[in-house]
Design an enzyme around this catalytic site. Structure first.
Site, PDB file in Angstrom:
ATOM      1  NE  ARG A 153     -48.520 -36.769  48.508  1.00 42.53           N
ATOM      2  CZ  ARG A 153     -49.359 -36.542  49.383  1.00 42.53           C
ATOM      3  NH1 ARG A 153     -48.896 -36.322  50.604  1.00 42.53           N
ATOM      4  NH2 ARG A 153     -50.468 -36.868  49.391  1.00 42.53           N
ATOM      5  NE  ARG A 174     -48.268 -42.733  60.872  1.00 44.74           N
ATOM      6  CZ  ARG A 174     -48.958 -41.547  60.589  1.00 44.74           C
ATOM      7  NH1 ARG A 174     -49.328 -40.866  61.520  1.00 44.74           N
ATOM      8  NH2 ARG A 174     -49.426 -41.463  59.338  1.00 44.74           N
ATOM      9  CB  ILE A 233     -35.595 -30.334  55.022  1.00 38.08           C
ATOM     10  CG1 ILE A 233     -35.952 -31.831  54.731  1.00 38.08           C
ATOM     11  CG2 ILE A 233     -34.344 -29.770  54.559  1.00 38.08           C
ATOM     12  CD1 ILE A 233     -35.879 -32.223  53.035  1.00 38.08           C
ATOM     13  CB  ALA A 234     -38.841 -32.554  59.218  1.00 39.88           C
ATOM     14  NE  ARG A 235     -44.165 -27.491  59.470  1.00 34.04           N
ATOM     15  CZ  ARG A 235     -43.951 -27.362  58.349  1.00 34.04           C
ATOM     16  NH1 ARG A 235     -42.701 -27.527  57.627  1.00 34.04           N
ATOM     17  NH2 ARG A 235     -45.041 -26.850  57.586  1.00 34.04           N
ATOM     18  CD  GLU A 264     -39.274 -22.537  61.358  1.00 33.50           C
ATOM     19  OE1 GLU A 264     -40.079 -22.390  60.693  1.00 33.50           O
ATOM     20  OE2 GLU A 264     -38.405 -23.164  61.270  1.00 33.50           O
ATOM     21  CG  HIS A 282     -39.168 -22.866  57.286  1.00 31.78           C
ATOM     22  ND1 HIS A 282     -40.051 -23.262  58.239  1.00 31.78           N
ATOM     23  CD2 HIS A 282     -39.684 -23.785  56.337  1.00 31.78           C
ATOM     24  CE1 HIS A 282     -40.841 -24.007  58.243  1.00 31.78           C
ATOM     25  NE2 HIS A 282     -40.789 -24.541  56.926  1.00 31.78           N
ATOM     26  CB  ILE A 283     -35.431 -20.951  52.234  1.00 31.35           C
ATOM     27  CG1 ILE A 283     -34.138 -21.577  52.537  1.00 31.35           C
ATOM     28  CG2 ILE A 283     -35.335 -19.651  52.909  1.00 31.35           C
ATOM     29  CD1 ILE A 283     -32.652 -20.723  51.859  1.00 31.35           C
TER      30      ILE A 283
END
Length: 329
Positions: A153, A174, A233-235, A264, A282-283
Site C-alpha cells: 500500500r 515478493r 522508511i520500512a524497518r 533502534e 522513526h517519524i
C-alpha cells in the site's frame, strides 16, 4: 470489567474511550522493561502496544491474555508462532498511515538527494562564505528513475507521487502486483538486482521478516550506481547499517536517508560520523491526524476483539484470524 494494559503513552482521549469498556492499566512513561511488562500483563485480558516485544515468555506469564493490539502496521515485535500456539490474537493498524508515510518517504528521499541536512550543517557552522558552482551539488529527482522495494500500500502511494516528477518507476516485490496496478502506476517489475543497478533513488518499503534481514548489504551496495541514493522508511534490520556506513564513507553510493535503524532507538555509531546521510527518529507516520487514527484503530481492534463495542467479535485488522473463537491455550 475486563482488564487491559496500554503499554505506551498515547492520546489521553483514547485512554478515556477505552475506560468506557475496560479497567485500564496505563503506562504513561518510558517503555517497560521485559520483566515489568510481563508482570503488568499477568492479570490482563488484552493489551495495546506500540512496538513492545511480545513473545512466548510474555504470553506464558499472562494466562488470561486474549488479544494484543499493535499501534503500527509492522508487527515484527510479535512472535506470531507463539501467538498462534497460545491462541492469542494479534492486530495491527494498516491503511490509516499510507499517505502520511508516503509523504515522509518523499521528503526524506528529496532531502537525501539534495543534501539538505548536510547543507544546513554547513551553513550553521559558518562555512558558507561565498557562492560556488560546485557547492553542495546533489542529484536530480525530476526525470530520474525511482526504484521501490516493496510494492504494498505504501509503496504504491509512493509510486503515485512519482508521476508528478515525471519519474520512471521500477519496483521489486515478493510477487508482481496486478497488471492493472502496474499500468495505473506506470511501474515496471524488476528483480532486486536489476532494480539496484537501474535506479537513481531506491526506496525501501517492505515488511521486516527473518527472510528480509539485511536484504540490503554490501553486495547490494556494490550493484548500485555511485550517484544513487537509498531511503529506508520500512524497518530496521532490512539494511545492514554497518555496511551502509562503510558504503557512504567510501562514496560507493552518494547518500542515504534513514528513518529506521537496527536496534533502534540506538543508531550504529558509524552512521553518526558520515556527512552524506539524513537521519530521523522513526517519524514517517508522525502527523497528529495519522497518529490519532492509528491509536483509535488500535483501540477499535482491542475493543472488538474483547467482545465490546459496535463491532464486538469482529476486530477490523486481525493478523492471525485463525485463532479467533478458540480457547486460550
Amino acid at each position: 470489567m475486563q482488564k487491559i494494559l496500554v503499554a505506551r503513552p498515547i492520546f489521553p482521549d483514547v485512554i478515556e474511550r477505552l475506560k468506557q469498556y475496560f479497567d485500564v492499566d496505563w503506562n504513561n512513561g518510558d517503555a517497560l522493561p521485559a520483566d515489568e511488562l510481563a508482570r503488568r500483563l499477568a492479570d490482563k485480558d488484552g493489551a495495546l502496544t506500540a512496538g513492545d516485544p511480545i513473545g512466548a515468555a510474555e504470553l506464558a506469564a499472562a494466562p488470561k491474555l486474549r488479544v494484543v493490539a499493535n499501534m503500527a502496521v509492522g508487527y515484527n515485535n510479535f512472535d506470531m508462532a507463539a501467538f498462534n500456539a497460545a491462541n492469542v490474537l494479534g492486530t495491527n493498524t494498516p491503511d490509516v498511515l499510507n499517505e502520511t508515510t508516503a509523504d515522509f518517504g518523499w521528503a526524506l528521499m528529496m532531502a537525501t538527494a539534495r543534501r539538505i541536512t548536510e547543507s544546513e550543517h554547513f551553513l550553521r557552522a559558518g562555512k558558507w562564505q561565498k557562492w560556488a558552482y560546485d557547492m553542495m551539488l546533489g542529484a536530480d529527482v525530476y526525470g530520474s528513475t525511482l526504484g521501490i522495494v516493496g510494492m504494498g500500500r505504501i509503496g504504491q502511494a509512493i509510486a503515485r507521487r512519482a508521476k508528478g516528477f515525471n519519474m520512471r518507476v521500477v519496483y521489486h516485490n515478493r510477487s508482481r502486483v496486478a497488471p492493472e496496478i502496474e499500468a495505473e502506476l506506470n511501474a515496471e517489475y524488476r528483480t532486486k538486482e536489476a532494480l539496484l543497478r537501474e535506479a537513481d533513488h531506491v526506496v525501501l518499503v517492505l515488511p521486516y521478516t527473518p527472510e528480509n534481514h539485511h536484504t540490503i548489504g554490501a553486495a547490494e551496495f556494490a550493484l548500485m550506481k555511485p550517484t544513487a541514493t537509498l531511503t529506508n522508511i520500512a524497518r530496521g534490520g532490512i539494511v545492514d547499517d554497518a555496511a551502509l556506513a562503510e558504503a557512504l564513507r567510501e562514496r560507493r553510493i552518494a547518500a542515504a536517508g534513514l528513518d529506521v535503524f537496527e536496534g533502534e532507538p540506538s543508531v550504529h555509531p558509524a552512521l553518526l560520523t558520515v556527512p552524506n546521510v539524513v537521519l530521523t527518529p522513526h517519524i514517517a507516520s508522525a502527523s497528529e491526524a495519522t497518529r490519532r487514527a492509528m491509536a483509535n484503530l488500535a483501540a477499535d481492534n482491542l475493543i472488538a476483539a474483547l467482545g465490546a463495542g459496535p463491532r464486538a467479535g469482529r476486530p477490523p485488522n486481525p493478523i492471525n484470524s485463525a485463532v479467533m473463537g478458540k480457547t486460550r491455550s
